[in-house]
Design an enzyme around this catalytic site. Structure first.
Site, short mmCIF file in Angstrom:
data_model
loop_
_atom_site.label_atom_id
_atom_site.label_comp_id
_atom_site.label_asym_id
_atom_site.label_seq_id
_atom_site.Cartn_x
_atom_site.Cartn_y
_atom_site.Cartn_z
N SER A 94 -9.31 1.96 2.74
CA SER A 94 -8.39 2.64 1.85
C SER A 94 -7.32 1.73 1.27
O SER A 94 -6.43 2.19 0.57
CB SER A 94 -7.71 3.78 2.62
OG SER A 94 -6.96 3.27 3.71
N LYS B 10 0.84 -1.20 0.00
CA LYS B 10 0.00 0.00 0.00
C LYS B 10 0.87 1.25 0.00
O LYS B 10 1.85 1.34 0.74
CB LYS B 10 -0.90 -0.02 1.23
CG LYS B 10 -1.94 1.10 1.28
CD LYS B 10 -2.83 0.92 2.49
CE LYS B 10 -3.90 1.99 2.60
NZ LYS B 10 -4.79 1.78 3.76
N SER C 276 -9.84 -0.44 6.98
CA SER C 276 -9.22 -0.26 5.67
C SER C 276 -8.55 -1.48 5.07
O SER C 276 -8.15 -1.44 3.91
CB SER C 276 -8.20 0.89 5.73
OG SER C 276 -8.87 2.12 5.86
#
Length: 466
Positions: A156, A81, A180
């Protein structure tokens, strides 16, 4: 889409790791296969901000030159990420302010992945600084859902989830504050683990005792999640919340379930899917007690703590850069304005009381099942969730109530897909399985059994199957 001649990308991480360790497969072959998959799939999904092809191949060649495997992840491609620093690889945090930022050192979680032999194949998309329900920013996106490209992959860590779901990487790193890793896993039909805070240390964070955020892992099954988690886990004295191991006494697991913790906004579609999942859970694992502790003040507590900490971390950036930031990050920063020390401390006291109520519940059960999001995936073009079942929500955070409450108490969570993209309403759906702090091994044991006995497994979305 057409099937590539080389379909190594469809293999589990555990299978690839075994073949790599035996030298039946080279690290270069593994990386090349996944880079080819990225080239084929990425235009449709927008999962990666940066594909680190040259760096990944160079790392693969260096590993292939080693006389023996360097660790349990030897030669495995890992998607990371883009909130997390990777030395020598562009790290943007999803912000145009950092479009050309290349860190000189890696976050400890990523350093451990590489020490275990993992290869960073690219940086996955995220909303700016991780704030937002859609993986979209001024650099890239939106990341699309493999089950339906019109829908969100979840925020996210949606880039990581989409990448794993279609085989662009067998393993992915994510981060989780309010859900997330759990929500994207649910939306994309894969597995994830948000561990007990401190199991994966974060010695660089400014608020050393903050346990709301943690690194997490995403993969297509529980065993692969466990493989990546084991590489990143372990104590670090620079992190005052650091844990030095987890436990599982091997005893029978007593199960509970709640659709909404008694307070969360949950759509009717999610309630129906969850009820079906609990029936399957009960058939596979035994009786499931329907219960939850009093969580009535959980969402107000979460909003206060999240807003205050966001203001503390990003307030100076808002003052300096203003309009250069996306609307979502500005809303999150501005939500913290005016929160007093008394209000913050009252929220911490409420959080403590909530934790103790969960501890009391877990004297009667060992694992609590709950939905992994209050809604099913929605169109990217809609942006934030403002209406659920035709009723306006109070804030754009309301749909994450079922995950936010678990963030507050810091219990570890395994998310499993319980319905593939070809079932029910055609959309993936996942459940959270919540255990006591430090009981990741119990969750992994339960998860592997449910994959086998209840069919809680990843299914390739239509058009993406090998």
């Amino acid at each position: 889409m057409n099937q590539e001649p080389n379909v190594l990308w469809r293999e589990s991480a555990a299978t690839l790791a075994e073949r790599l360790a035996k030298r039946e497969l080279s690290a270069r072959e593994a990386v090349e296969a996944h880079l080819a998959r990225i080239a084929a799939a990425e235009p449709a999904l927008s999962a990666f901000i940066t594909v680190a092809a040259d760096a990944a191949l160079a790392r693969a060649d260096a590993l292939d030159a080693q006389p023996a495997p360097v660790g349990p992840l030897h030669g495995l491609p890992v998607a990371v990420k883009d909130l997390t620093d990777t030395a020598g690889i562009r790290t943007t945090y999803g912000s145009a302010l950092y479009a050309d930022h290349v860190p000189t050192s890696s976050d400890i979680a990523l350093a451990r992945i590489e020490a275990a032999g993992g290869i960073v194949i690219g940086k996955t998309n995220t909303p700016e600084f991780g704030f937002g329900a859609i993986c979209r920013n001024r650099l890239y996106g939106p990341t699309r859902n493999p089950a339906d490209p019109a829908l969100t992959s979840g925020g996210s860590s949606g880039g990581s989830a989409a990448a794993v779901a279609v085989g662009m990487a067998p393993l992915a790193h994510g981060t989780d504050y309010g859900g997330s890793v759990r929500i994207p896993a649910s939306f994309c039909g894969i597995a994830s683990i948000r561990p007990t805070p401190g199991l994966i240390p974060a010695p660089g964070r400014a608020l050393g005792w903050d346990t709301l955020a943690t690194h997490g892992v995403l993969a297509r099954d529980t065993a692969d999640c466990a493989l990546l988690l084991s590489a990143m886990a372990g104590g670090d004295l620079r992190d005052p919340t650091s844990l030095f191991g987890d436990r599982d006494d091997g005893s029978e697991t007593r199960l509970g379930a709640t659709a909404d913790f008694g307070f969360a906004t949950v759509s009717q579609a999610v309630r129906e899917r969850f009820a079906e999942a609990v029936e399957r859970l009960e058939r596979a694992a035994g009786p499931v007690a329907r219960r939850h502790p009093d969580c009535g003040d959980a969402m107000a507590t979460f909003r206060t703590l999240r807003a205050a900490q966001t203001r503390h971390a990003f307030g100076p950036m808002l003052a300096k850069h203003g309009e250069a930031l996306t609307d979502t990050i500005r809303w999150n920063i501005e939500a913290g304005a005016g929160i007093t020390a008394d209000a913050y401390l009252e929220a911490q006291a409420a959080r403590t009381a909530l934790y103790r109520r969960f501890v009391a519940l877990f004297e009667e059960i060992d694992v609590l099942a709950a939905p992994a999001c209050g809604v099913l995936p929605w169109p990217n073009e809609d942006g934030e969730v403002t209406v659920i079942d035709g009723r306006p929500v109070e804030t754009i955070l309301d749909y994450i109530g079922v995950t936010a409450v678990v963030t507050l108490i810091g219990f570890p969570v395994l998310t499993l897909p319980v319905g593939g993209s070809d079932g029910g309403d055609g959309l993936p759906f996942g459940i959270q399985l919540i255990a006591r702090p430090g009981e990741e091994r119990r969750l992994i044991r339960l998860g592997r059994m449910l994959e086998r006995e209840a069919g809680f497994t990843h299914r390739w979305a239509a058009g993406w199957a090998p």
